[in-house]
Design an enzyme around this catalytic site. Structure first.
Site, PDB file in Angstrom:
ATOM      1  N   ARG A  69      30.329  -2.498  14.165  1.00  0.00           N
ATOM      2  CA  ARG A  69      30.414  -2.019  12.783  1.00  0.00           C
ATOM      3  C   ARG A  69      30.792  -3.146  11.812  1.00  0.00           C
ATOM      4  O   ARG A  69      30.317  -3.192  10.680  1.00  0.00           O
ATOM      5  CB  ARG A  69      31.436  -0.890  12.696  1.00  0.00           C
ATOM      6  N   HIS A  73      28.809  -3.959   8.380  1.00  0.00           N
ATOM      7  CA  HIS A  73      29.445  -3.978   7.060  1.00  0.00           C
ATOM      8  C   HIS A  73      29.436  -5.370   6.440  1.00  0.00           C
ATOM      9  O   HIS A  73      29.555  -5.507   5.224  1.00  0.00           O
ATOM     10  CB  HIS A  73      30.864  -3.411   7.145  1.00  0.00           C
ATOM     11  N   ASN A  98      35.798   0.172   3.845  1.00  0.00           N
ATOM     12  CA  ASN A  98      36.366  -0.751   4.830  1.00  0.00           C
ATOM     13  C   ASN A  98      37.865  -0.592   5.062  1.00  0.00           C
ATOM     14  O   ASN A  98      38.350  -0.771   6.184  1.00  0.00           O
ATOM     15  CB  ASN A  98      36.108  -2.201   4.400  1.00  0.00           C
ATOM     16  N   HIS A 197      26.271   5.108  16.490  1.00  0.00           N
ATOM     17  CA  HIS A 197      27.318   6.124  16.590  1.00  0.00           C
ATOM     18  C   HIS A 197      27.334   6.813  17.960  1.00  0.00           C
ATOM     19  O   HIS A 197      27.963   7.841  18.128  1.00  0.00           O
ATOM     20  CB  HIS A 197      27.173   7.153  15.458  1.00  0.00           C
TER      21      HIS A 197
HETATM   22  C1  HEM Z   1      23.516   5.381   8.267  1.00  0.00           C
HETATM   23  C2  HEM Z   1      24.601   5.304   7.531  1.00  0.00           C
HETATM   24  C3  HEM Z   1      25.972   5.199   8.111  1.00  0.00           C
HETATM   25  C4  HEM Z   1      27.063   5.891   7.715  1.00  0.00           C
HETATM   26  C5  HEM Z   1      27.116   6.905   6.577  1.00  0.00           C
HETATM   27  C6  HEM Z   1      28.149   5.515   8.569  1.00  0.00           C
HETATM   28  C7  HEM Z   1      29.432   5.986   8.468  1.00  0.00           C
HETATM   29  C8  HEM Z   1      30.433   5.751   9.370  1.00  0.00           C
HETATM   30  C9  HEM Z   1      31.758   6.332   9.286  1.00  0.00           C
HETATM   31  C10 HEM Z   1      32.251   7.232   8.172  1.00  0.00           C
HETATM   32  C11 HEM Z   1      32.460   5.897  10.358  1.00  0.00           C
HETATM   33  C12 HEM Z   1      33.911   6.222  10.690  1.00  0.00           C
HETATM   34  C13 HEM Z   1      34.839   5.290   9.919  1.00  0.00           C
HETATM   35  C14 HEM Z   1      36.300   5.662   9.993  1.00  0.00           C
HETATM   36  O1  HEM Z   1      36.646   6.624  10.668  1.00  0.00           O
HETATM   37  O2  HEM Z   1      37.118   4.982   9.357  1.00  0.00           O
HETATM   38  C15 HEM Z   1      31.580   5.055  11.130  1.00  0.00           C
HETATM   39  C16 HEM Z   1      31.923   4.451  12.313  1.00  0.00           C
HETATM   40  C17 HEM Z   1      31.083   3.597  13.000  1.00  0.00           C
HETATM   41  N1  HEM Z   1      29.852   3.132  12.576  1.00  0.00           N
HETATM   42 FE1  HEM Z   1      28.759   3.902  11.076  1.00  0.00          FE
HETATM   43  N2  HEM Z   1      27.707   4.592   9.479  1.00  0.00           N
HETATM   44  C18 HEM Z   1      26.389   4.358   9.228  1.00  0.00           C
HETATM   45  C19 HEM Z   1      25.583   3.440   9.887  1.00  0.00           C
HETATM   46  C20 HEM Z   1      26.025   2.594  10.879  1.00  0.00           C
HETATM   47  C21 HEM Z   1      25.295   1.467  11.379  1.00  0.00           C
HETATM   48  C22 HEM Z   1      23.971   0.982  10.818  1.00  0.00           C
HETATM   49  C23 HEM Z   1      26.046   0.920  12.371  1.00  0.00           C
HETATM   50  C24 HEM Z   1      25.772  -0.289  13.212  1.00  0.00           C
HETATM   51  C25 HEM Z   1      24.565  -0.743  13.500  1.00  0.00           C
HETATM   52  C26 HEM Z   1      27.226   1.720  12.500  1.00  0.00           C
HETATM   53  C27 HEM Z   1      28.208   1.544  13.439  1.00  0.00           C
HETATM   54  C28 HEM Z   1      29.370   2.287  13.506  1.00  0.00           C
HETATM   55  C29 HEM Z   1      30.301   2.198  14.621  1.00  0.00           C
HETATM   56  C30 HEM Z   1      30.085   1.422  15.902  1.00  0.00           C
HETATM   57  C31 HEM Z   1      31.397   3.010  14.286  1.00  0.00           C
HETATM   58  C32 HEM Z   1      32.684   3.203  15.100  1.00  0.00           C
HETATM   59  C33 HEM Z   1      33.624   2.065  14.782  1.00  0.00           C
HETATM   60  C34 HEM Z   1      34.962   2.107  15.505  1.00  0.00           C
HETATM   61  O3  HEM Z   1      35.188   2.960  16.346  1.00  0.00           O
HETATM   62  O4  HEM Z   1      35.787   1.233  15.193  1.00  0.00           O
HETATM   63  N3  HEM Z   1      27.205   2.708  11.560  1.00  0.00           N
HETATM   64  N4  HEM Z   1      30.363   4.976  10.496  1.00  0.00           N
END
Ligand code: HEM
Ligand SMILES: *[C@@H]1O[C@H](CO)[C@@H](O)[C@H](O)[C@H]1NC(C)=O
Ligand SMILES: *[C@@H]1O[C@H](CO)[C@@H](O)[C@H](O)[C@H]1NC(C)=O
Length: 329
Positions: A69, A73, A98, A197
């Site tokens: 992530r 970002h 972030n 995800h």
């Molecule tokens: C399509 C639009 C996307 C939205 C709206 C979105 C939104 C989010 C949100 C809200 C979270 C949780 C953050 C938190 O709890 O503080 C998250 C976690 C995550 N996102 Fe996304 N995301 C998107 C696309 C992506 C993309 C493109 C990637 C990587 C290629 C990605 C990888 C991740 C990962 C791996 C997590 C977990 C991180 C952790 O556990 O530390 N996301 N995302």
């Protein structure tokens, strides 16, 4: 003098031709990023990043997801230039998507320190983040893809850019597609990269919009009840798996969850459920494909990661930062 100079030039061009004939080495001439960028200047890079990611994930499996992530970002704001690592009040770290959310900064610092001790001033922080993300995917059981390298680190962060450019989970699919489009990614990339995800966690505050008293018809009712109780007890900062069925394993389960109304974020479930239009017809069909064909998902994920990792850096050319947290003096 004149003669030897032109002879040198000739030898050089012949050499280039030989190196280039048929082999992928030609990348060097056609694009900025290449797979072999540090092969002569810092061949130890891969082992160092690998060892750090492996150790961090042994301590906490989730770190693989966090590093993935972090790269996402970074790339969406000013291109992949490690601008997200820069500290300071105007930093991207303090932008809404972030703050108290993005993780892994210390892991990157530790890698950078080791890399600097072996090949000082050579490897950019942006490349380290890109490589760390790839190992995070691989060590979670996901696909191997070749990471292209040769990025430069930015001199400035853009907090507003992060707030405007990064997608929120409450946004409709059309608006998320628009934001991906702004950085050169298409609807397919949205569906493929959302597959990230399949690993990682999210906080209650980012999905409790679906836990209203009237309920969300696109959320499995048993899962809703579980989340309701979790979030009532734990509050907005309570985390839970994005992939409820296989939290730490990088697999196609994320897409299967969407078929059974078990996507966690609205932005996940909306790729499959809800009102249909042209865009939704596309995302829905892709979700169906990947839920069925894990190999296709893995191949396409690698390709989309390379595409995301190639989002062009904006602004001045940049540098190789010594300390990932601050620009060089
Ligand atoms: C399509 C639009 C996307 C939205 C709206 C979105 C939104 C989010 C949100 C809200 C979270 C949780 C953050 C938190 O709890 O503080 C998250 C976690 C995550 N996102 Fe996304 N995301 C998107 C696309 C992506 C993309 C493109 C990637 C990587 C290629 C990605 C990888 C991740 C990962 C791996 C997590 C977990 C991180 C952790 O556990 O530390 N996301 N995302
Ligand atoms: C920051 O991002 C915004 C887009 O949200 C852009 O308009 C602005 O020019 C960027 N500033 C810098 C310094 O890159
Ligand atoms: C969530 O955590 C952050 C950072 O630790 C804290 O500032 C905030 O008050 C917490 N929010 C809730 C609702 O507990």
């Amino acid at each position: 003098m004149e003669y030897s100079h032109s002879r040198l030039l000739l030898v050089c061009s012949v050499l280039m031709l030989c190196l280039c004939s048929g082999v992928a080495k030609c990348d060097k001439l056609t694009s900025e990023l290449t797979g072999d960028f540090y092969d002569y200047t810092c061949p130890g890079l891969y082992t160092i990043v690998q060892q750090h990611v492996f150790a961090a994930m042994r301590d906490e499996m989730r770190m693989g997801a966090s590093l993935l992530r972090l790269h996402f970002h970074d790339c969406f704001v000013n291109g992949c230039d490690a601008s997200i690592l820069l500290v300071g009040e105007t930093g991207e770290q303090f932008a809404r998507p972030n703050q108290n959310s993005v993780r892994g900064y210390e892991v990157i610092d530790a890698m950078k320190a080791d890399i600097e001790s072996v090949c000082p001033g050579v490897v950019s922080c942006a490349d380290i983040v890109a490589l760390a993300a790839a190992y995070g995917v691989l060590f979670s059981g996901g696909p191997y893809y070749e990471v292209l390298l040769g990025r430069k680190d930015g001199l400035v962060a853009n907090k507003t850019g992060a707030e405007n450019g990064l997608p929120a989970p409450f946004e409709p699919v059309s608006s998320i597609v628009q934001k991906f489009g702004d950085v050169g990614l298409d609807t397919k990339d949205v569906v493929v990269l959302s597959g990230a995800h399949t690993i990682g966690r999210a906080r209650c505050g980012l999905f409790n919009n679906r836990l209203t008293s009237s309920g969300d018809p696109t959320l499995d009712s048993k899962m809703a009840a579980n989340l309701q109780s979790l979030c009532t007890t734990g509050g907005d900062n309570q985390t839970t798996a994005l992939d409820v069925e296989s939290a730490d394993v990088f697999d196609k389960q994320y897409y299967q969850n969407l078929l059974s109304k078990k996507g966690l974020l609205s932005s996940d479930q909306n790729l499959f459920s809800g009102a249909e239009d042209v865009v939704k017809a596309t995302t829905k069909a892709l979700v169906q494909t990947y839920s069925d064909d894990g190999e296709q998902f893995f191949m396409d994920f690698g390709a989309s990661m390379v595409k995301m990792g190639s989002i062009k850096k904006t602004g001045v050319p940049g540098e190789i930062r010594t300390n990932c947290r601050v620009p060089n003096k």
